[in-house]
Scaffold this motif. Structure first.
Motif, PDB file in Angstrom:
ATOM      1  N   LYS A 160       0.817  -1.211   0.000  1.00 16.64           N
ATOM      2  CA  LYS A 160       0.000   0.000   0.000  1.00 16.64           C
ATOM      3  C   LYS A 160       0.852   1.263   0.000  1.00 16.64           C
ATOM      4  O   LYS A 160       0.519   2.247  -0.674  1.00 16.64           O
ATOM      5  CB  LYS A 160      -0.917   0.013   1.224  1.00 16.64           C
ATOM      6  CG  LYS A 160      -1.802   1.259   1.316  1.00 16.64           C
ATOM      7  CD  LYS A 160      -2.803   1.152   2.458  1.00 16.64           C
ATOM      8  CE  LYS A 160      -3.715   2.378   2.514  1.00 16.64           C
ATOM      9  NZ  LYS A 160      -4.741   2.263   3.571  1.00 16.64           N
ATOM     10  N   ILE A 244      -7.326  -7.797  -4.995  1.00 10.18           N
ATOM     11  CA  ILE A 244      -6.781  -6.613  -5.669  1.00 10.18           C
ATOM     12  C   ILE A 244      -7.675  -6.211  -6.840  1.00 10.18           C
ATOM     13  O   ILE A 244      -7.917  -5.022  -7.094  1.00 10.18           O
ATOM     14  CB  ILE A 244      -5.346  -6.884  -6.164  1.00 10.18           C
ATOM     15  CG1 ILE A 244      -4.438  -7.314  -4.991  1.00 10.18           C
ATOM     16  CG2 ILE A 244      -4.785  -5.641  -6.857  1.00 10.18           C
ATOM     17  CD1 ILE A 244      -4.239  -6.284  -3.930  1.00 10.18           C
ATOM     18  N   ILE A 249      -6.809  -2.223  -1.910  1.00 11.41           N
ATOM     19  CA  ILE A 249      -5.366  -2.335  -1.678  1.00 11.41           C
ATOM     20  C   ILE A 249      -5.150  -2.465  -0.171  1.00 11.41           C
ATOM     21  O   ILE A 249      -5.153  -1.471   0.563  1.00 11.41           O
ATOM     22  CB  ILE A 249      -4.599  -1.102  -2.203  1.00 11.41           C
ATOM     23  CG1 ILE A 249      -4.906  -0.869  -3.676  1.00 11.41           C
ATOM     24  CG2 ILE A 249      -3.099  -1.298  -1.977  1.00 11.41           C
ATOM     25  CD1 ILE A 249      -4.460  -1.997  -4.588  1.00 11.41           C
ATOM     26  N   ASP A 378       2.014  -8.063  -3.668  1.00 13.00           N
ATOM     27  CA  ASP A 378       2.775  -7.475  -4.767  1.00 13.00           C
ATOM     28  C   ASP A 378       3.595  -8.526  -5.520  1.00 13.00           C
ATOM     29  O   ASP A 378       4.535  -8.180  -6.241  1.00 13.00           O
ATOM     30  CB  ASP A 378       3.652  -6.303  -4.302  1.00 13.00           C
ATOM     31  CG  ASP A 378       4.450  -6.612  -3.059  1.00 13.00           C
ATOM     32  OD1 ASP A 378       4.544  -7.809  -2.725  1.00 13.00           O
ATOM     33  OD2 ASP A 378       4.982  -5.684  -2.445  1.00 13.00           O
TER      34      ASP A 378
END
Length: 485
Positions: A160, A244, A249, A378
């Motif tokens: 984030k 996502i 997020i 991620d």
């Protein structure tokens, strides 16, 4: 043996600058600095210098450059890439004694610190007033902000808040030319080239960082942390992409598979269900009303994607325990393996289910166990390839599996490192991503700051550009308890 010849008069001159207590020249004492936490790569500096001020760093760098000797900057030495070690010997500059917070400006949300300030120490200083320093790498409790900037460190909340480069507003640097520069500053938007961004992540190849202006982030009004269990790491990975894709997020979205869950529960007892094959640790923060809406959406998505259970931490104590399990997972792993190779790679998030299946196939084909604890949000993987150094052939098998996993990540559109950096460990791998023209352009940028290529030599660039082979020595050990990846 060091390839560098240090003249006694240089050591004497260094002592005149930093005092006798700031120079370590005895070979046995220098052994402490032979590697970072990736112990495959070892190189003992001839001299270690511990300055206390910018003026001392500047004087030391100029003396060493005049002598034509390599310079290796070092923070806390917690890197995992073979970065803060001296393959050619030379002079190591440790910034640990430069550990003052010089300015805290909450009105403008920034602080100016010396490079040796510990990451978590800055957050501890301002958290009572509702702020924190967002980058939280694995070694947050011991790593220095100068080292974080040099390697562009990440961490769970990079999902984030971004990695270190997003939180460095400016920095002061003593370059490989012996110049003192200020790049950027507390004002966020500046015209011209982003030279601050060039230095962040340069791993000491451009100079020694002597001050860092960092952004302070306002803590969210509310925070919720949930633990969801799944029947496999592949199914859990599908839930990650679905969250996502919903436009949410999370502050953090971490994944662990069965071997890690069992290791954590055996050592830490964080409350992870030991019958689960995978868990997601999901944290949401922000305005209270927004967090409530997102939490309901995350629960709905997880259930739709096959979650077996979902538990929200009832209070700060339970939340801290859930995070303790994640943070100490790597340390707990020493209970179930003698050694492991830790890989750091990134894949597009949508490729997580595919790559997790490939990781398990690679493990089986190489006869090793691979455990996974990673920043799923991620796509930053940290497969831990287990082996026993006392058993002939297992280390080689683990290395081969690690290489195969990295190749698989690149093949699906990934890259060679997510947050650990390049150092010596990944220098050769850059040639898999960049062509000769790309690497030549990077080398040209380096020469602007370091024309003699004396700053942290043999790091980042593949051999042929700057990095001859250095033998790997020893074997990887599980990280100490209390450390995390």
């Amino acid at each position: 043996m060091s390839a560098t010849k240090i003249q006694p008069r240089l050591v004497d001159a260094l002592r005149e600058v930093v005092g006798r207590d700031g120079v370590i020249a005895a070979p046995d004492d220098c052994l402490v600095y032979e590697c970072d936490m990736l112990v495959y790569y070892k190189g003992v500096p001839d001299v270690v210098v511990l300055p206390r001020s910018v003026a001392e760093v500047l004087a030391v760098v100029r003396l060493v450059l005049d002598a034509g000797v390599p310079i290796v900057p070092r923070g806390s030495g917690t890197g995992l890439i073979g970065g803060a070690m001296a393959p050619r010997g030379g002079v190591m500059i440790g910034v640990n004694r430069m550990d003052r917070v010089l300015e805290v400006d909450l009105a403008n949300r920034h602080a100016v610190v010396e490079p040796g300030v510990i990451n978590l120490g800055l957050t501890r200083m301002v958290e009572g007033r509702g702020y924190f320093f967002a980058p939280d790498p694995s070694s947050q409790m011991v790593s220095s902000i100068g080292g974080n900037a040099a390697t562009n460190a990440g961490g769970p909340h990079a999902l984030k808040y971004g990695s270190t480069v997003n939180h460095v507003l400016g920095l002061e640097l003593v370059t490989g030319r012996g110049e003192l520069l200020w790049l950027g500053g507390p004002v966020r938007e500046r015209p011209g080239y982003d030279l601050t961004g060039v230095v962040v992540g340069s791993e000491g190849t451009l100079g020694v960082i002597t001050k860092v202006a960092v952004r302070l982030t306002r803590a969210g009004e509310a925070v919720k942390t949930a633990l969801a269990t799944f029947a496999s790491i592949e199914v859990a990975s599908q839930a990650v992409s679905a969250i996502i894709a919903e436009g949410i997020i999370p502050a953090a979205l971490e994944a662990m598979d069965e071997p890690v869950i069992r290791a954590v529960e055996a050592g830490i007892k964080a409350g992870y269900p030991t019958d689960a094959k995978a868990v997601l640790l999901i944290e949401l923060d922000g305005p209270a009303a927004e967090v409530e809406v997102q939490a309901e959406a995350v629960a709905r998505i997880c259930q739709a994607r096959g979650a077996l259970s979902l538990r929200v931490a009832a209070d700060d104590k339970e939340r801290a325990l859930l995070w303790k399990g994640r943070k100490e997972a790597a340390g707990a792993f020493g209970r179930i393996t003698h050694n492991y190779v830790l890989q750091d790679a990134v894949v597009p998030r949508s490729k997580l289910p595919e790559i997790m299946a490939q990781v398990q196939a690679i493990a089986q084909s190489h006869g090793v166990m691979v455990a996974n604890v990673f920043h799923a949000g991620d796509g930053n993987l940290h497969p831990m390839i287990c082996y026993d150094e006392r058993v002939s052939g297992q280390f080689d098998a683990a290395l081969a599996a690690s290489e195969a996993i990295l190749d698989a990540c690149i093949a699906v559109g990934g890259t060679v490192t997510g947050e650990h950096g390049v150092g010596m460990d990944k220098a050769q791998k850059l040639a898999r991503l960049f062509n000769a023209d790309d690497l030549a352009a990077m080398a040209a940028v380096r020469r602007v700051f370091d024309p003699r290529l004396l700053m942290n030599p043999e790091k980042v660039f593949p051999s042929g550009a700057a990095c001859p082979e250095v033998p790997r020595v020893g074997a990887g050990k599980p990280v100490p308890e209390g450390m995390w990846v």
